[in-house]
Motif scaffolding. Structure first.
Motif, PDB file in Angstrom:
ATOM      1  N   MET A   8     -22.108  39.180 -29.575  1.00  0.00           N
ATOM      2  CA  MET A   8     -23.407  39.184 -28.932  1.00  0.00           C
ATOM      3  C   MET A   8     -24.413  38.505 -29.842  1.00  0.00           C
ATOM      4  O   MET A   8     -24.262  38.458 -31.061  1.00  0.00           O
ATOM      5  CB  MET A   8     -23.876  40.621 -28.646  1.00  0.00           C
ATOM      6  CG  MET A   8     -22.986  41.439 -27.741  1.00  0.00           C
ATOM      7  SD  MET A   8     -23.130  40.983 -25.999  1.00  0.00           S
ATOM      8  CE  MET A   8     -24.831  41.433 -25.655  1.00  0.00           C
ATOM      9  N   SER A   9     -25.465  37.983 -29.231  1.00  0.00           N
ATOM     10  CA  SER A   9     -26.578  37.432 -29.985  1.00  0.00           C
ATOM     11  C   SER A   9     -27.871  37.884 -29.320  1.00  0.00           C
ATOM     12  O   SER A   9     -27.849  38.532 -28.273  1.00  0.00           O
ATOM     13  CB  SER A   9     -26.496  35.905 -30.037  1.00  0.00           C
ATOM     14  OG  SER A   9     -27.491  35.383 -30.905  1.00  0.00           O
ATOM     15  N   HIS A  11     -31.847  36.895 -27.974  1.00  0.00           N
ATOM     16  CA  HIS A  11     -32.907  35.955 -27.622  1.00  0.00           C
ATOM     17  C   HIS A  11     -34.164  36.786 -27.460  1.00  0.00           C
ATOM     18  O   HIS A  11     -34.374  37.426 -26.432  1.00  0.00           O
ATOM     19  CB  HIS A  11     -32.580  35.205 -26.330  1.00  0.00           C
ATOM     20  CG  HIS A  11     -33.640  34.211 -25.926  1.00  0.00           C
ATOM     21  ND1 HIS A  11     -33.875  33.058 -26.629  1.00  0.00           N
ATOM     22  CD2 HIS A  11     -34.548  34.230 -24.911  1.00  0.00           C
ATOM     23  CE1 HIS A  11     -34.867  32.390 -26.059  1.00  0.00           C
ATOM     24  NE2 HIS A  11     -35.297  33.085 -25.015  1.00  0.00           N
ATOM     25  N   GLU A  14     -33.700  40.482 -26.112  1.00  0.00           N
ATOM     26  CA  GLU A  14     -32.647  40.562 -25.116  1.00  0.00           C
ATOM     27  C   GLU A  14     -31.341  40.047 -25.702  1.00  0.00           C
ATOM     28  O   GLU A  14     -31.289  38.968 -26.298  1.00  0.00           O
ATOM     29  CB  GLU A  14     -33.025  39.754 -23.869  1.00  0.00           C
ATOM     30  CG  GLU A  14     -34.232  40.300 -23.124  1.00  0.00           C
ATOM     31  CD  GLU A  14     -34.505  39.538 -21.848  1.00  0.00           C
ATOM     32  OE1 GLU A  14     -33.729  38.612 -21.540  1.00  0.00           O
ATOM     33  OE2 GLU A  14     -35.493  39.863 -21.169  1.00  0.00           O
ATOM     34  N   GLY A  15     -30.286  40.824 -25.530  1.00  0.00           N
ATOM     35  CA  GLY A  15     -28.981  40.407 -26.002  1.00  0.00           C
ATOM     36  C   GLY A  15     -28.253  39.592 -24.947  1.00  0.00           C
ATOM     37  O   GLY A  15     -28.490  39.736 -23.753  1.00  0.00           O
ATOM     38  N   TYR A  16     -27.365  38.720 -25.398  1.00  0.00           N
ATOM     39  CA  TYR A  16     -26.530  37.980 -24.455  1.00  0.00           C
ATOM     40  C   TYR A  16     -25.151  37.770 -25.067  1.00  0.00           C
ATOM     41  O   TYR A  16     -24.980  37.741 -26.292  1.00  0.00           O
ATOM     42  CB  TYR A  16     -27.165  36.655 -24.034  1.00  0.00           C
ATOM     43  CG  TYR A  16     -27.428  35.673 -25.153  1.00  0.00           C
ATOM     44  CD1 TYR A  16     -26.532  34.652 -25.443  1.00  0.00           C
ATOM     45  CD2 TYR A  16     -28.610  35.749 -25.894  1.00  0.00           C
ATOM     46  CE1 TYR A  16     -26.781  33.748 -26.459  1.00  0.00           C
ATOM     47  CE2 TYR A  16     -28.872  34.844 -26.911  1.00  0.00           C
ATOM     48  CZ  TYR A  16     -27.947  33.843 -27.182  1.00  0.00           C
ATOM     49  OH  TYR A  16     -28.200  32.946 -28.193  1.00  0.00           O
ATOM     50  N   LEU A  17     -24.152  37.650 -24.209  1.00  0.00           N
ATOM     51  CA  LEU A  17     -22.757  37.617 -24.625  1.00  0.00           C
ATOM     52  C   LEU A  17     -22.372  36.243 -25.161  1.00  0.00           C
ATOM     53  O   LEU A  17     -22.770  35.211 -24.618  1.00  0.00           O
ATOM     54  CB  LEU A  17     -21.858  37.989 -23.447  1.00  0.00           C
ATOM     55  CG  LEU A  17     -20.400  38.338 -23.758  1.00  0.00           C
ATOM     56  CD1 LEU A  17     -20.334  39.612 -24.593  1.00  0.00           C
ATOM     57  CD2 LEU A  17     -19.622  38.533 -22.454  1.00  0.00           C
ATOM     58  N   THR A  73     -26.951  27.042 -25.922  1.00  0.00           N
ATOM     59  CA  THR A  73     -27.972  27.930 -26.466  1.00  0.00           C
ATOM     60  C   THR A  73     -27.802  28.013 -27.980  1.00  0.00           C
ATOM     61  O   THR A  73     -26.678  28.102 -28.482  1.00  0.00           O
ATOM     62  CB  THR A  73     -27.873  29.345 -25.867  1.00  0.00           C
ATOM     63  OG1 THR A  73     -26.565  29.878 -26.106  1.00  0.00           O
ATOM     64  CG2 THR A  73     -28.141  29.312 -24.372  1.00  0.00           C
ATOM     65  N   LYS A  75     -27.511  29.361 -31.636  1.00  0.00           N
ATOM     66  CA  LYS A  75     -27.007  30.607 -32.225  1.00  0.00           C
ATOM     67  C   LYS A  75     -27.626  30.780 -33.600  1.00  0.00           C
ATOM     68  O   LYS A  75     -27.583  29.889 -34.428  1.00  0.00           O
ATOM     69  CB  LYS A  75     -25.479  30.570 -32.335  1.00  0.00           C
ATOM     70  CG  LYS A  75     -24.741  30.001 -31.129  1.00  0.00           C
ATOM     71  CD  LYS A  75     -25.057  30.715 -29.861  1.00  0.00           C
ATOM     72  CE  LYS A  75     -24.211  30.221 -28.683  1.00  0.00           C
ATOM     73  NZ  LYS A  75     -24.255  28.770 -28.455  1.00  0.00           N
ATOM     74  N   GLU A 127     -27.373  45.643 -23.822  1.00  0.00           N
ATOM     75  CA  GLU A 127     -26.901  44.536 -22.996  1.00  0.00           C
ATOM     76  C   GLU A 127     -25.381  44.539 -22.894  1.00  0.00           C
ATOM     77  O   GLU A 127     -24.830  44.217 -21.834  1.00  0.00           O
ATOM     78  CB  GLU A 127     -27.393  43.208 -23.573  1.00  0.00           C
ATOM     79  CG  GLU A 127     -27.068  41.997 -22.711  1.00  0.00           C
ATOM     80  CD  GLU A 127     -27.685  42.069 -21.311  1.00  0.00           C
ATOM     81  OE1 GLU A 127     -27.161  41.396 -20.405  1.00  0.00           O
ATOM     82  OE2 GLU A 127     -28.686  42.803 -21.147  1.00  0.00           O
ATOM     83  N   LEU A 131     -23.257  44.637 -19.402  1.00  0.00           N
ATOM     84  CA  LEU A 131     -22.270  43.612 -19.066  1.00  0.00           C
ATOM     85  C   LEU A 131     -20.869  44.186 -18.871  1.00  0.00           C
ATOM     86  O   LEU A 131     -19.925  43.442 -18.631  1.00  0.00           O
ATOM     87  CB  LEU A 131     -22.237  42.536 -20.155  1.00  0.00           C
ATOM     88  CG  LEU A 131     -23.499  41.676 -20.272  1.00  0.00           C
ATOM     89  CD1 LEU A 131     -23.414  40.772 -21.496  1.00  0.00           C
ATOM     90  CD2 LEU A 131     -23.703  40.845 -19.004  1.00  0.00           C
TER      91      LEU A 131
END
Length: 244
Positions: A8-9, A11, A14-17, A73, A75, A127, A131
């Motif tokens: 995960m990272s 933004h 907000e986390g995103y996979l 995106t 990282k 997040e 998911l």
């Protein structure tokens, strides 16, 4: 051979996979990270390589390509050290091939293989749960914070070697559990408050904002227009120049 490990990272908040795709093949020994990595991510190759060696695993001379997908995106950060290391060790067959589709790995590696705590764990876990991830493996120092999020299994680990032993079934690690009352229902006693501060609404508002950074706050004592210094004496100040 290709190994895909979930991570995960962040933004903002907000986390995103992230799919950490690690391919190890024959050829001129090299290491390349693609997928818009920043400098801290590019430097992961030396941390991961040395951590694997110092964890008593043989680092084979191979061509290694790491892709962080989605590639459009940027990282940032050192979150990806642990998933990259797991992907490499899956290719080296130090970790048994298994279904890690619903497991998220995050963590920064020290050169001796120990895991360092990271920032932003709570939004990442929220997040990950949203998911549909079932388990997250992260540094032990972050486990208690992560366990606040219900519905996802939190595994706190101290080192890369412990991660390998856990995944290979050689070591059992109980999921971290949290007593939510410990975090939210604990009554606090304060020595000072605003009950004797009359007026000075701007300063009180500034202190409320500064509560997120308690190391920068000053306490107000005495009559309006004065504050108490380290010498214990009240000194008049211009409230428009009072710094938080």
């Amino acid at each position: 051979m290709l190994a895909i490990v979930k991570s995960m990272s962040l933004h903002g908040l907000e986390g995103y996979l992230i799919d950490v795709q690690v391919d190890v093949s024959a050829g001129m020994p090299s290491w390349q990270v693609v997928g818009l990595p920043d400098t801290s991510v590019k430097e992961s190759n030396e941390r991961v390589r040395t951590a694997i060696k110092n964890s008593s695993y043989e680092f084979q001379s191979r061509k290694i390509v790491v892709n962080l997908a989605p590639a459009d995106t940027k990282k940032e950060g050192s979150f990806f050290d642990l998933p990259i290391a797991v992907g490499v060790l899956l290719n080296f067959e130090e970790i048994k091939r298994q279904n890690l589709e619903n497991t998220v790995f995050i963590g920064e590696l020290s050169l001796n293989g120990k895991l360092n705590p990271i920032k932003g764990v709570l939004p990442i876990c929220i997040e990950a749960k949203n998911l549909g991830m079932k388990r997250i493996i992260l540094p032990i120092e972050n486990a208690k914070e992560a366990s606040i999020v219900e519905g996802i299994e939190v595994i706190g680990v101290k080192s890369l070697k412990q991660v390998v032993n856990f995944l290979n079934g050689k070591e059992k690690i109980m999921p971290q559990s949290a007593n939510l009352e410990q975090f939210f229902n604990r009554e606090k006693q304060y020595e000072v408050d605003f009950s004797e501060v009359k007026g000075q609404e701007n300063i009180k508002r500034a202190l409320e904002v500064a509560a997120a950074r308690p190391d920068t706050m000053y306490y107000l004592f005495g009559s309006p227009g004065s504050r108490k210094n380290d010498d214990g004496k009240a000194h008049s100040i211009n409230t428009t120049r009072f710094n938080i």
